[in-house]
Design an enzyme around this catalytic site. Structure first.
Site, mmCIF file in Angstrom:
data_model
loop_
_atom_site.group_PDB
_atom_site.id
_atom_site.type_symbol
_atom_site.label_atom_id
_atom_site.label_comp_id
_atom_site.label_asym_id
_atom_site.label_seq_id
_atom_site.Cartn_x
_atom_site.Cartn_y
_atom_site.Cartn_z
ATOM 1 N N ASN A 15 0.837 -1.213 0.000
ATOM 2 C CA ASN A 15 0.000 0.000 0.000
ATOM 3 C C ASN A 15 0.868 1.258 0.000
ATOM 4 O OD1 ASN A 15 -3.047 -0.403 0.164
ATOM 5 N ND2 ASN A 15 -2.308 -1.965 1.588
ATOM 6 N N LEU A 94 -2.740 2.061 18.490
ATOM 7 C CA LEU A 94 -2.304 3.394 18.944
ATOM 8 C C LEU A 94 -3.171 3.864 20.102
ATOM 9 C CD1 LEU A 94 -1.810 4.871 15.382
ATOM 10 C CD2 LEU A 94 -0.006 4.192 16.989
ATOM 11 N N ASN A 108 -6.263 5.506 7.728
ATOM 12 C CA ASN A 108 -5.904 4.093 7.813
ATOM 13 C C ASN A 108 -6.663 3.330 6.738
ATOM 14 O OD1 ASN A 108 -4.812 1.657 8.949
ATOM 15 N ND2 ASN A 108 -6.817 1.260 9.880
ATOM 16 N N HIS A 110 -8.247 -0.442 6.048
ATOM 17 C CA HIS A 110 -8.635 -1.655 6.776
ATOM 18 C C HIS A 110 -9.266 -2.634 5.786
ATOM 19 C CE1 HIS A 110 -9.793 -4.104 10.170
ATOM 20 N NE2 HIS A 110 -10.967 -4.269 9.608
ATOM 21 N N THR A 142 -9.528 7.455 14.615
ATOM 22 C CA THR A 142 -10.006 7.997 15.884
ATOM 23 C C THR A 142 -9.591 7.000 16.975
ATOM 24 O OG1 THR A 142 -12.135 6.931 15.525
ATOM 25 C CG2 THR A 142 -11.958 9.251 14.872
ATOM 26 N N ASP A 146 -10.491 1.074 14.342
ATOM 27 C CA ASP A 146 -11.209 0.894 13.066
ATOM 28 C C ASP A 146 -12.603 1.521 13.072
ATOM 29 O OD1 ASP A 146 -9.010 -0.576 12.163
ATOM 30 O OD2 ASP A 146 -9.812 -2.435 12.951
ATOM 31 N N GLU A 175 -7.322 -2.355 -2.524
ATOM 32 C CA GLU A 175 -6.685 -1.423 -1.578
ATOM 33 C C GLU A 175 -5.752 -0.479 -2.320
ATOM 34 O OE1 GLU A 175 -4.945 -3.161 1.993
ATOM 35 O OE2 GLU A 175 -6.314 -4.862 1.859
HETATM 36 C C1 GRF Z 1 -3.250 -4.652 4.075
HETATM 37 O O1 GRF Z 1 -4.159 -5.663 3.797
HETATM 38 C C2 GRF Z 1 -3.873 -3.662 4.996
HETATM 39 O O2 GRF Z 1 -5.204 -3.432 4.743
HETATM 40 C C3 GRF Z 1 -3.707 -4.389 6.284
HETATM 41 O O3 GRF Z 1 -2.394 -4.864 6.232
HETATM 42 C C4 GRF Z 1 -2.073 -5.144 4.893
HETATM 43 C C5 GRF Z 1 -0.809 -4.436 4.572
HETATM 44 O O4 GRF Z 1 -0.263 -4.830 3.376
HETATM 45 N N1 GRF Z 1 -4.085 -3.657 7.414
HETATM 46 P P1 GRF Z 1 0.972 -4.033 2.762
HETATM 47 O O5 GRF Z 1 2.056 -3.981 3.836
HETATM 48 O O6 GRF Z 1 0.504 -2.673 2.380
HETATM 49 O O7 GRF Z 1 1.411 -4.855 1.586
#
Ligand code: GRF
Length: 197
Positions: A15, A94, A108, A110, A142, A146, A175
């Site tokens: 990501n 956190l 974030n 999720h 927040t 989540d 994502e």
């Molecule tokens: C993703 O699925 C994200 O939603 C989750 O952790 C994973 C992270 O993947 N919370 P990367 O490190 O971005 O490849």
């Protein structure tokens, strides 16, 4: 004015890569720091390969003292003076104290269609519940885990022979589209909902 973005990760950083790649051209933001909570987070190597500034604050020496870890994290973040902090697979819970310092400026991603399946093992839980639709959510952070205001969601159809891994892989593809799309809007001051596909 160009917005400064710090990205926090714990894992492979796919990501982070999608976010960093998106911040070019007329994008209103630029990445200024990629931070991890461990020196061996794979995402740090990827960030360095992209020419990004990286650093880490290892949470382990702090033992159970979350606030002390977060003070160190906060101090390092402040050196980079980000306008926006993106959590991208950052696997530390956190505290309210830390979240309040960045609230309204911290996002974030999720891997579920919030408010369903907060917390871990989202893909397995969605399959066990017999969901036909799953996906991912970008939200403001927040203090409640989540739970912050939802800024974007992408849906993925669940297939009859899906396993948690096959479903996770398809959600991850979304994502990588959703997070950059939300960040672009957010950095421009637009908090309206992004829905994909
Ligand atoms: C993703 O699925 C994200 O939603 C989750 O952790 C994973 C992270 O993947 N919370 P990367 O490190 O971005 O490849």
């Amino acid at each position: 004015m160009t917005r400064r973005v710090a990205i926090l990760l714990s894992g492979g950083g796919s990501n982070m890569v999608a976010l960093a790649r998106s911040m070019t051209g007329d994008h209103p933001a630029r990445p200024v720091l990629v931070m991890a909570n461990s020196a061996d987070a794979g995402g740090l190597d990827k960030a360095r390969a992209m020419g990004l500034e990286t650093d880490f604050v290892d949470h382990r020496p702090f033992g159970g003292d979350r606030a002390a870890f977060e003070d160190a994290l906060h101090a390092r973040l402040m050196q980079a003076a980000p306008d926006i902090v993106c959590l991208a697979g950052f696997m530390r819970v956190l505290t309210e104290g830390f979240v309040r310092r960045w609230q309204g400026r911290m996002l974030n991603i999720h891997p579920s269609l919030l408010p369903k399946y907060r917390g871990l093992h989202t893909h397995a839980r969605a399959l066990a519940a017999g969901e036909s639709l799953h996906g991912c959510t970008v939200h403001e952070v927040t203090p409640e885990l989540d739970e912050g205001p939802i800024l974007g969601q992408a849906t993925v159809a669940v297939l009859p022979d899906d396993t948690p891994d096959t479903l996770a892989a398809r959600v991850l593809v979304m994502e990588h589209q959703l997070y950059p799309a939300v960040l672009r809007r957010f950095a421009a001051g637009d908090r309206s909902l992004v829905t994909l596909p």
